[in-house]
Design a protein around this motif. Structure first.
Motif, short mmCIF file in Angstrom:
data_model
loop_
_atom_site.label_atom_id
_atom_site.label_comp_id
_atom_site.label_asym_id
_atom_site.label_seq_id
_atom_site.Cartn_x
_atom_site.Cartn_y
_atom_site.Cartn_z
N GLU A 59 -11.55 2.48 -3.82
CA GLU A 59 -12.33 1.29 -3.32
C GLU A 59 -13.59 1.26 -3.74
N CYS A 111 0.87 4.44 -2.61
CA CYS A 111 -0.04 4.15 -3.67
C CYS A 111 -1.24 4.99 -3.54
N LEU A 171 -9.77 -1.89 -4.89
CA LEU A 171 -10.09 -2.62 -3.88
C LEU A 171 -11.45 -2.94 -3.95
N LEU A 189 0.81 -0.96 0.06
CA LEU A 189 -0.10 0.09 0.13
C LEU A 189 0.81 1.41 -0.02
N CYS A 220 -1.27 4.45 2.53
CA CYS A 220 -1.15 4.66 1.25
C CYS A 220 -0.90 6.20 1.03
N CYS A 253 -6.42 1.60 5.06
CA CYS A 253 -5.34 1.57 4.00
C CYS A 253 -5.07 3.12 4.18
N PHE A 265 -5.06 5.15 -10.61
CA PHE A 265 -4.75 4.40 -9.50
C PHE A 265 -3.98 3.47 -9.57
N ASP A 266 -3.24 3.00 -8.41
CA ASP A 266 -2.25 1.85 -8.36
C ASP A 266 -3.03 0.66 -8.25
N LEU A 267 -4.24 0.86 -7.29
CA LEU A 267 -4.89 -0.42 -6.80
C LEU A 267 -6.53 -0.03 -6.81
N ILE A 303 -5.14 4.83 -4.50
CA ILE A 303 -6.06 3.77 -4.38
C ILE A 303 -7.64 4.21 -4.47
N CYS A 343 -1.95 -1.36 -12.49
CA CYS A 343 -2.79 -1.26 -11.57
C CYS A 343 -3.50 -2.58 -11.73
N ILE A 354 -6.71 7.68 -0.88
CA ILE A 354 -7.52 6.73 -1.07
C ILE A 354 -8.95 7.42 -1.56
#
Ligand SMILES: C[S@@+](CC[C@H](N)C(=O)[O-])C[C@H]1O[C@@H](n2cnc3c(N)ncnc32)[C@H](O)[C@@H]1O
Length: 243
Positions: free
Chosen positions: A83, A79, A162, A76, A99, A95, A158-160, A81, A192, A102
């Motif tokens: 969600e 990052c 969720l 994290l 991170c 997170c 975004f990198d992630l 992120i 990603c 987010i």
């Protein structure tokens, strides 16, 4: 038929009931522990009778996701992120400690109210230096207007992505993966990935989720050692990407 005998059209019907009367918002400040991470937020203790208000409480998928993330905080660090289906925000708020920023999202206005209340609670009670950004936006899967607004605001992507316990309604799986695909492409396919805490409730849904990911050209891998039982259900972490 005589005009006077015609049944009233549906749109003429007046219903004198206030919908807020049916909404339970007696949220309780509740403490959750994930490894060394202790987190407090407002949530209901049991589900509302309204099918669409699932986001008012914490689901088994969030427990699986947060246990996983709290053991893997390195992934994290630094990052950006997003969600999906954040509910009360338990995953996103955890997170935030690790991170860079987010964005928590949900489609239900009532859920967005409690989500924002929990964000406010953490904006004031936790050090602002742990993560520079924690925000909420409305995002309904498959809604291009909602997604465009977010894409404009977060043009770097975004990198992630969720999602915890968000696969429970058959009709929402295709739009969910449409949205995930667009979010994965926003940053660039190899930059990603989508982390899904999946809780298995029916065999049909198990198959549908994998099929829909494959239909969108995605690769699904189960993260070793994450299969666990929470309540009556087995859950697992999937890492999903566009190769
Ligand atoms: C079962 S709850 C899970 C909430 C939270 N992630 C957790 O695990 O505690 C599913 C969440 O997804 C949201 N949701 C359901 N359908 C959606 C849709 N079509 N678009 C966006 N959000 C949706 C609900 O409002 C709810 O907050």
């Amino acid at each position: 038929m005589d005009k006077r005998e015609e049944p009233e059209k549906e749109e003429d019907e007046i219903v004198c009931l206030d919908e807020s009367f049916f909404i339970n918002d007696n949220y309780e400040l509740t403490t959750f522990t994930f490894g060394s991470q202790v987190l407090q937020l407002f949530c209901l203790q049991s589900a509302s009778t309204d099918f669409d208000l699932t986001g008012q409480l914490v689901w088994p998928g969030a427990i699986i996701m947060n246990n996983y993330l709290s053991k893997n905080t390195d992934m994290l660090q630094g990052c950006s992120i997003i969600e999906l289906g954040s509910g009360v925000g338990i995953t996103g708020i955890l997170c935030r400690r690790f991170c860079r920023r987010i964005l928590l999202t949900d489609h239900n206005d009532e859920v967005l109210k409690i989500l924002n209340k929990n964000i406010e609670l953490h904006a004031t009670s936790e050090s602002p230096t742990t993560c520079s950004g924690l925000a909420a936006e409305k995002l309904e899967w498959g809604n291009d207007d909602h997604l465009s607004r977010i894409s404009e605001q977060y043009s770097g992507g975004f990198d992630l992505v969720l999602g915890a316990d968000i696969c429970f309604q058959q009709s929402s799986i295709a739009p969910l993966f449409d949205t995930v695909e667009q979010l994965l492409r926003l940053k660039g396919v190899n930059c990603c990935k989508f982390i899904l805490a999946y809780v298995s409730r029916t065999k049909i849904m198990d198959t549908l989720v994998i099929d829909e990911a494959v239909k969108h050209g995605m690769q699904v891998s189960e993260v070793q050692g994450t299969r666990s039982v929470v309540g009556n259900h087995e859950g697992v972490i999937f890492e999903i990407s566009l190769p």
